[in-house]
Scaffold this motif. Structure first.
Motif: not given
Length: 103
Positions: A2-15, A87-98
């Motif tokens: 039942x943990x409460x988790x917040x996810x924040x985006x610390x990248x330039x990738x929208x969404x 969870x503060x998402x960094x650039x290491x979580x940005x999907x690789x571009x095609x």
């Protein structure tokens, strides 16, 4: 747990936070909020505000975000006082571009 988790985006990738919310929710995690971080960061951080009381969620997040920095305090804690984890998402979580570029 039942943990409460917040996810924040610390990248330039929208969404990116919204996408991770979907992923985590699919794993049974309660994502209570998503949003943008104060600034950009290279490496994802997991802020554990649970004081060790939610080890299963902590383990799941560490497996979901290998290489993330795990800390027990952050400036984000005061903004999200009811969150067990942030969870503060960094650039290491940005999907690789095609890879359509030629070498």
């Amino acid at each position: 747990e039942g943990a409460s988790v917040v996810v924040l985006n610390a990248t330039n990738v929208t969404g990116l936070a919204a996408k991770q919310k979907t992923t985590l929710t699919g794993k049974g995690v309660n994502v209570s909020a998503i949003g943008d971080a104060y600034g950009l960061q290279d490496v994802t951080s997991i802020v554990d505000n649970s004081q060790g009381k939610l080890p299963l969620t902590r383990s799941l997040l560490i497996k979901q975000y290998p290489g993330a920095n795990v800390v027990t305090s952050s400036g984000y804690t005061s903004s999200y006082p009811n969150a067990d984890f942030i969870v503060v998402l960094g650039n290491d979580r940005v999907p690789a571009a095609s890879s359509n570029a030629t070498p």
